[in-house]
Design a protein around this motif. Structure first.
Motif, short mmCIF file in Angstrom:
data_model
loop_
_atom_site.label_atom_id
_atom_site.label_comp_id
_atom_site.label_asym_id
_atom_site.label_seq_id
_atom_site.Cartn_x
_atom_site.Cartn_y
_atom_site.Cartn_z
N HIS A 1 -35.76 17.53 -16.63
CA HIS A 1 -35.28 17.10 -15.31
C HIS A 1 -35.12 15.60 -15.21
N SER A 2 -36.05 14.84 -15.80
CA SER A 2 -35.96 13.38 -15.79
C SER A 2 -36.44 12.84 -17.12
N LEU A 3 -36.02 11.62 -17.44
CA LEU A 3 -36.27 11.04 -18.75
C LEU A 3 -37.08 9.75 -18.67
N PRO A 4 -37.90 9.49 -19.68
CA PRO A 4 -38.50 8.16 -19.78
C PRO A 4 -37.37 7.15 -19.97
N SER A 5 -37.46 6.01 -19.33
CA SER A 5 -36.37 5.04 -19.40
C SER A 5 -36.91 3.63 -19.28
N ILE A 6 -36.27 2.70 -19.97
CA ILE A 6 -36.63 1.30 -19.87
C ILE A 6 -36.37 0.78 -18.45
N LEU A 7 -35.57 1.51 -17.69
CA LEU A 7 -35.24 1.10 -16.33
C LEU A 7 -36.15 1.74 -15.29
N HIS A 8 -37.12 2.54 -15.73
CA HIS A 8 -38.01 3.22 -14.79
C HIS A 8 -38.70 2.19 -13.89
N GLY A 9 -38.63 2.41 -12.59
CA GLY A 9 -39.22 1.48 -11.63
C GLY A 9 -38.25 0.43 -11.12
N HIS A 10 -37.12 0.29 -11.82
CA HIS A 10 -36.11 -0.68 -11.41
C HIS A 10 -34.89 0.01 -10.80
N ASP B 52 -37.68 -6.82 -24.52
CA ASP B 52 -38.71 -7.85 -24.48
C ASP B 52 -38.42 -8.87 -23.38
N ASP B 53 -39.48 -9.29 -22.68
CA ASP B 53 -39.32 -10.20 -21.55
C ASP B 53 -38.63 -11.50 -21.94
N ASP B 54 -39.02 -12.08 -23.08
CA ASP B 54 -38.43 -13.37 -23.44
C ASP B 54 -36.93 -13.27 -23.66
N LEU B 55 -36.50 -12.20 -24.32
CA LEU B 55 -35.08 -12.02 -24.60
C LEU B 55 -34.31 -11.69 -23.32
N MET B 56 -34.84 -10.77 -22.52
CA MET B 56 -34.14 -10.37 -21.30
C MET B 56 -34.07 -11.52 -20.29
N ASN B 57 -35.15 -12.27 -20.15
CA ASN B 57 -35.14 -13.40 -19.21
C ASN B 57 -34.15 -14.48 -19.64
N TRP B 58 -33.97 -14.64 -20.96
CA TRP B 58 -33.01 -15.61 -21.47
C TRP B 58 -31.58 -15.15 -21.17
N LEU B 59 -31.31 -13.87 -21.42
CA LEU B 59 -29.96 -13.36 -21.20
C LEU B 59 -29.57 -13.36 -19.72
N PHE B 60 -30.53 -13.07 -18.85
CA PHE B 60 -30.23 -12.92 -17.43
C PHE B 60 -30.74 -14.10 -16.59
N GLU B 61 -31.00 -15.22 -17.24
CA GLU B 61 -31.58 -16.37 -16.54
C GLU B 61 -30.71 -16.81 -15.36
N THR C 12 -34.73 -8.37 -11.28
CA THR C 12 -35.30 -8.37 -12.63
C THR C 12 -34.15 -8.18 -13.61
N PRO C 13 -34.38 -8.45 -14.91
CA PRO C 13 -33.33 -8.21 -15.89
C PRO C 13 -32.91 -6.74 -16.00
N PHE C 14 -33.70 -5.85 -15.43
CA PHE C 14 -33.39 -4.41 -15.51
C PHE C 14 -32.79 -3.88 -14.21
N ASP C 15 -32.48 -4.77 -13.30
CA ASP C 15 -31.89 -4.41 -12.02
C ASP C 15 -30.38 -4.22 -12.21
N ILE C 16 -29.86 -3.07 -11.78
CA ILE C 16 -28.41 -2.83 -11.91
C ILE C 16 -27.73 -2.69 -10.55
N ASN C 17 -28.44 -3.01 -9.48
CA ASN C 17 -27.87 -2.85 -8.14
C ASN C 17 -26.64 -3.71 -7.90
N ASP C 18 -26.48 -4.76 -8.70
CA ASP C 18 -25.31 -5.61 -8.52
C ASP C 18 -24.03 -4.94 -9.02
N VAL C 19 -24.17 -3.91 -9.85
CA VAL C 19 -22.99 -3.25 -10.40
C VAL C 19 -22.96 -1.74 -10.14
#
Length: 419
Positions: free
Chosen positions: A111-120, A261-270, A280-287
């Motif tokens: 029914h649902s999957l573990p995801s890196i976006l869980h909680g975001h 990883d936080d360091d990589l994601m924060n750099w990409l989405f700074e 957060t870097p895992f937020d997709i509400n903008d798209v």
């Protein structure tokens, strides 16, 4: 004189404990389909936690036309989703194609999957057609007579929410207690073992993806990201398109195992974080505001990562025939990826046919554009980012370092391939 009657009669004694149940000889077959491709390690860990021997956990082979013809013929059910229709061949292989018969056919409705976006995101539920697929295909094995029963096989299709871990023990205990003679305590331990196995594999895969990006940064070489659903890893569903590209020397990253990883994601989405476009870097509400479907959410997030990550110079988008969940994402995904000039190629409406000549031509086209534009893309995207890269970067090639930079306001060159 008082005698401790109640403690003596009713206290739990060590000698009264139930003996360990021997499930080592139980053979369990699992169809290697749909979301099993990213959750298989959970099921292996869970069954081993129950005492099922590793060699008695049997997965069906990759999807193929031969598998469908030999084992699924005459047992198909109506479904427009090709990956779901393929399940009949996997069921048939597990029932009829084993030298030593299986005792249980385990085909979970996830029914649902573990995801890196869980909680975001709102939720991480699966496609309803995919979730119900096992029950749909089961009908083809029961419509005339009970094929499972005739072959001494127990069919088990537990409804399970792997994205909501606190619910899984109760779900699997309720669904499987008779199949495996379970008690709640051992179910809980087996579920814990399952998630430990799944997390260990996922962490390892993401670490390897980061190693690929490290190598690309040090060598200033491009890599390719595959945006697809888990079942496109199946060679009969995805037709090994990514393998054809890798044969040309381009490392492949799969969306499901992008490093978070936080360091990589924060750099990409700074820049986005500072501008408060995202939380957060895992937020997709903008798209993507309808952020409840797990695979769709990750495809949109993967597109955002790709358009920012310098060494991902090309995205390959795979989709199966008539996928209703994918169709609304085609245009947004392409626009996101191409916003920084990143190459985008779509292979849509994949089905059972593998037009080798057509795929070869398209792969050659992709390789041509990668060779021609990758260094410019790397330089351009690096110019948008902070110099404090968490990856160990090597020197830029001279021709790329001096390449003209596209301003964000400019329209990037778009290279897309229709289905």
């Amino acid at each position: 004189m008082r005698f401790p009657t109640l403690p003596t009669w009713f206290a739990k004694k060590r000698s009264a404990a139930s003996p360990a149940k021997d499930r080592s000889q139980l053979r369990v077959g699992i169809p290697k389909v749909l979301n099993i491709w990213t959750t298989s390690q959970f099921w292996v860990g869970f069954l081993k936690g129950l005492g099922v021997a590793s060699e008695n956990i049997i997965f069906s082979s990759d999807t193929s036309e031969e598998q469908g013809r030999e084992f699924g013929k005459g047992r198909g059910t109506v479904d427009c989703c090709y990956p779901v229709k393929c399940i009949s061949g996997h069921y048939g292989e597990l029932v009829f194609g084993q030298k030593k018969k299986i005792n249980v056919l385990l085909s979970p409705m996830i029914h649902s999957l573990p995801s890196i976006l869980h909680g975001h995101v709102v939720d991480t539920v699966t496609c309803t057609r995919v979730m119900a697929g096992p029950e749909n295909i089961k009908a083809g094995f029961l419509k005339e007579r009970d094929i499972f029963g005739e072959n001494g096989i127990v069919y088990a299709s537990p409804f399970v929410s792997l994205g909501d871990r606190h619910m899984v023990t109760e779900q699997l205990y309720t669904s499987l207690k008779e199949t495996f003679d379970l008690d709640l305590e051992e179910t809980a331990k087996a579920v814990q073992a399952g998630f430990q196995a799944l997390d260990a594999f996922t962490d390892k895969a993401r670490a390897q993806s980061r190693e690929i990006l490290e190598w690309c940064a040090q060598k200033q070489k491009p890599c390719i990201l595959v945006l697809a659903r888990p079942y496109h890893m199946d060679t009969g569903i995805g037709h090994e398109i990514e393998a054809e590209l890798q044969a040309h020397g381009y490392p492949i990253l799969w969306l499901q195992y992008l490093p978070g990883d936080d360091d990589l994601m924060n750099w990409l989405f700074e820049a986005d974080l500072k501008a408060k476009r995202i939380k957060t870097p895992f937020d997709i509400n903008d798209v993507w505001t309808s952020s409840y479907s797990s695979n769709t959410n990750e495809i949109m997030w993967g597109a955002k990562v790709a358009t920012r990550c310098p060494w991902i110079t090309c995205v390959i988008r795979l989709s199966s025939y008539e996928c209703g969940m994918d169709q609304p994402t085609y245009t947004p995904t392409q626009k996101i990826v191409e916003a920084t000039g990143t190459l985008f190629f779509k292979f849509g409406d994949l089905d059972s046919t593998k037009p080798a000549g057509s795929i070869k031509i398209r792969v050659e086209t992709i390789v041509h554009y990668l060779a021609k534009y990758s260094q410019d893309i790397i330089a351009r995207k690096l110019s948008y980012l902070s110099p404090d890269c968490p990856l160990s970067m090597g020197p830029m090639p001279e021709e790329a370092a001096t390449a003209p930079k596209l301003e964000r306001a400019e329209e990037p060159q778009r290279v897309s391939m229709p289905a």
